[in-house]
Design a protein around this motif. Structure first.
Motif, PDB file in Angstrom:
ATOM      1  N   PHE A   3       0.598  -1.297   0.437  1.00  0.00           N
ATOM      2  CA  PHE A   3      -0.164  -0.039   0.128  1.00  0.00           C
ATOM      3  C   PHE A   3       0.711   1.388  -0.169  1.00  0.00           C
ATOM      4  N   ALA A   4       1.881   1.665   0.330  1.00  0.00           N
ATOM      5  CA  ALA A   4       3.592   2.738   0.536  1.00  0.00           C
ATOM      6  C   ALA A   4       3.028   2.506  -1.427  1.00  0.00           C
ATOM      7  N   VAL A   7       1.953   5.734   3.905  1.00  0.00           N
ATOM      8  CA  VAL A   7       3.964   6.372   3.889  1.00  0.00           C
ATOM      9  C   VAL A   7       4.503   7.222   4.954  1.00  0.00           C
ATOM     10  N   GLY A   8       3.690   8.042   5.828  1.00  0.00           N
ATOM     11  CA  GLY A   8       3.779   8.868   7.057  1.00  0.00           C
ATOM     12  C   GLY A   8       4.779   8.830   7.912  1.00  0.00           C
ATOM     13  N   PRO A   9       4.683   9.442   8.505  1.00  0.00           N
ATOM     14  CA  PRO A   9       6.050   9.236   9.928  1.00  0.00           C
ATOM     15  C   PRO A   9       4.327   8.801  11.120  1.00  0.00           C
ATOM     16  N   MET A  10       4.594   8.113  12.405  1.00  0.00           N
ATOM     17  CA  MET A  10       4.256   7.472  12.928  1.00  0.00           C
ATOM     18  C   MET A  10       4.700   7.870  14.033  1.00  0.00           C
ATOM     19  N   ASN A  11       3.862   7.636  15.854  1.00  0.00           N
ATOM     20  CA  ASN A  11       4.260   7.960  17.234  1.00  0.00           C
ATOM     21  C   ASN A  11       5.848   8.355  17.032  1.00  0.00           C
ATOM     22  N   GLY A  12       6.331   9.594  15.951  1.00  0.00           N
ATOM     23  CA  GLY A  12       7.758  10.385  15.956  1.00  0.00           C
ATOM     24  C   GLY A  12       8.542   9.133  15.967  1.00  0.00           C
ATOM     25  N   LYS A  13       7.819   8.546  14.506  1.00  0.00           N
ATOM     26  CA  LYS A  13       9.261   7.893  13.880  1.00  0.00           C
ATOM     27  C   LYS A  13       9.074   8.307  12.526  1.00  0.00           C
TER      28      LYS A  13
END
Length: 491
Positions: A254-255, A298-304
């Motif tokens: 899905f990316a 493709v986005g950031p998550m939880n500071g990552k």
């Protein structure tokens, strides 16, 4: 699963008729193009509140489409994929209606999941905040029961989709019965719809838990023994996807769809090339599906850090809105009763501003990416946003779920783009190099993707700065060059 291009389609929305009409279409106008077909929900009813993803009876073919014999016949010539909707069933089902009538005395009581089952001591604000839900509002729906009692049923998606307790004996039997029906009717692959939400546990996000993998393993084992492969459908952080892929048969990439759009919009392949170096190889690739274009993948998550940062994602979404003359904005976010917070509802063709060349480049990149490619019926025919259907239903995802008939299909098959993508599909199916090893190189606006098996190789070279793209194929000591620019002009 064969390493050839597959079709994703609703039966009725592509043909305007039933399963027999789809079989005829695949054997005539689309003959030889698709080794497999992902049949989107054809269960009773196909026109519930979520286009078949809220089945009243998961083992019954909607009579408007035919019956299981028609499905079985279609499966004689094509590998069939069907959705196993593991997380929920319709609130209109006989099972749930019996629960509403009899409460905990119903024989189906244990089939459904309530808040009280997961949180017997009550749900704290902290626990509530941890629960991951892809849609706004509460994940519980309060229903009245006999004797002035009530229960908070878990409804991850909508109040017409009641979550199943897949850990209960009756829940396991329910899923096993569906799999048995599938195996008897030539279904060779199942897509585990919303599998990441199937297991709930107090104090967690209730999404993709360690126990979820155990559940998927057990369900896959049951399916495999019946001769059925499994595909897991999960939108998540890209590194999570890589880990998930190690533990399942197949996953979606899905990316890929948003990264291809980002590359074309910015004329920079850096992010896409990074992903293609590390992406799972046991995947199914798509550009468009019956859902929207995913962003969370493709986005950031939880500071990552993500494959794209927040600014790049904002620019991506705004460019889709601009290219579609804001049609996508009318179907996305809080608009049009939209229920997915992490997707943009728009045809891929309109996301690219209806540029045949950019769209053909996108499809070529998809076909050269690792994995088995699937092409959505509306994407195959380069259908534009269906604003009339969106206006009629006020369902955001209907912008990319058109109802077609044979006359409209015939006209679409004569489009320059459609003729060109058919050539690409045949090339992808017939070139032996795609069963070999994959490499990718990029330099900003230049991308090179190569497959090689022994002396056979296939290479895609895209130069976004010069607006040029070509495919080089070497087989039997002979090389041929196919220009994507010329493909469109020839058509």
């Amino acid at each position: 699963m064969k390493n050839n291009v597959q079709l994703i389609t609703y039966i009725d929305r592509l043909t305007g008729e039933g399963t027999q009409s789809l079989t005829n279409l695949l054997n005539e106008q689309l003959t030889g193009l698709f080794s497999g077909v992902h049949l989107l929900p054809f269960y009773y009813p196909i026109d519930g509140s979520d286009a078949g993803f809220d089945p009243i009876d998961h083992t019954q073919v909607d009579s408007r489409l035919g019956d299981w014999n028609d499905i079985k016949e279609l499966g004689e010539e094509h590998e069939l994929m069907a959705d196993l909707i593991v997380n929920h069933m319709s609130a209109q089902s006989k099972e749930f209606k019996d629960v509403l009538k009899k409460g905990s005395k119903s024989v189906y009581w244990d089939l459904f999941l309530t808040k009280e089952k997961v949180f017997p001591n009550g749900l704290s604000d902290a626990e509530q905040a941890k629960i991951y839900r892809p849609r706004p509002g509460s994940c519980f729906t309060k229903s009245s029961l006999p004797n002035n009692e009530s229960a908070n049923f878990w409804t991850t998606f909508t109040d017409n989709q009641i979550d199943i307790d897949v850990t209960s004996a009756i829940g396991k039997e329910y899923l096993a019965r569906i799999l048995k029906t599938f195996s008897e009717n030539n279904i060779k692959i199942i897509r585990l719809d919303a599998a990441g939400y199937a297991l709930k546990k107090a104090g967690t996000s209730c999404f993709m838990l360690d126990e979820t993998f155990d559940f998927i393993d057990q369900l896959t084992d049951v399916a495999n023994k019946l001769g059925i492969e499994t595909l897991v459908e999960i939108h998540s952080y890209y590194q999570t996807q890589i880990e998930i892929a190690k533990r399942v048969d197949r996953v979606y990439d899905f990316a890929l769809p948003p990264l291809i759009l980002h590359s074309i919009f910015t004329q920079n392949f850096t992010a896409l090339a990074k992903w293609l170096h590390i992406s799972p190889r046991n995947c199914i690739t798509v550009l468009d599906t019956h859902d929207g274009i995913g962003i969370i993948d493709v986005g950031p998550m939880n500071g990552k850090a993500g494959l794209l940062d927040n600014i790049e994602i904002d620019n991506l979404v705004e460019k889709i809105h601009l290219n579609s003359t804001n049609e996508s904005k009318q179907a996305t976010g809080a608009a049009a009763s939209n229920v997915d917070l992490y997707q943009v509802n728009c045809t891929y063709y309109d996301a690219l501003g209806q540029s045949d060349f950019d769209y053909l480049i996108a499809r070529a990149i998809q076909f050269f990416s690792p994995g088995v490619p699937q092409v959505y019926y509306a994407g195959l025919l380069a259908e534009p946003n269906d604003m009339a259907l969106l206006s009629k239903t006020n369902v955001g995802r209907d912008i990319n779920r058109p109802y077609l008939d044979i006359d409209r299909i015939e006209k679409a098959l004569n489009k320059p783009f459609t003729k060109a993508i058919i050539i690409l599909i045949k090339l992808r199916n017939e070139t032996e190099a795609f069963n070999g090893e994959f490499t990718v190189n990029s330099n900003n606006s230049l991308l090179e993707m190569k497959w090689q098996k022994n002396e056979n190789n296939a290479t895609l070279i895209v130069d976004l700065a010069d607006r040029q793209a070509q495919i080089e194929i070497t087989e039997n000591n002979s090389t041929r060059i196919i220009s994507l620019n010329m493909l469109l002009n020839m058509s």
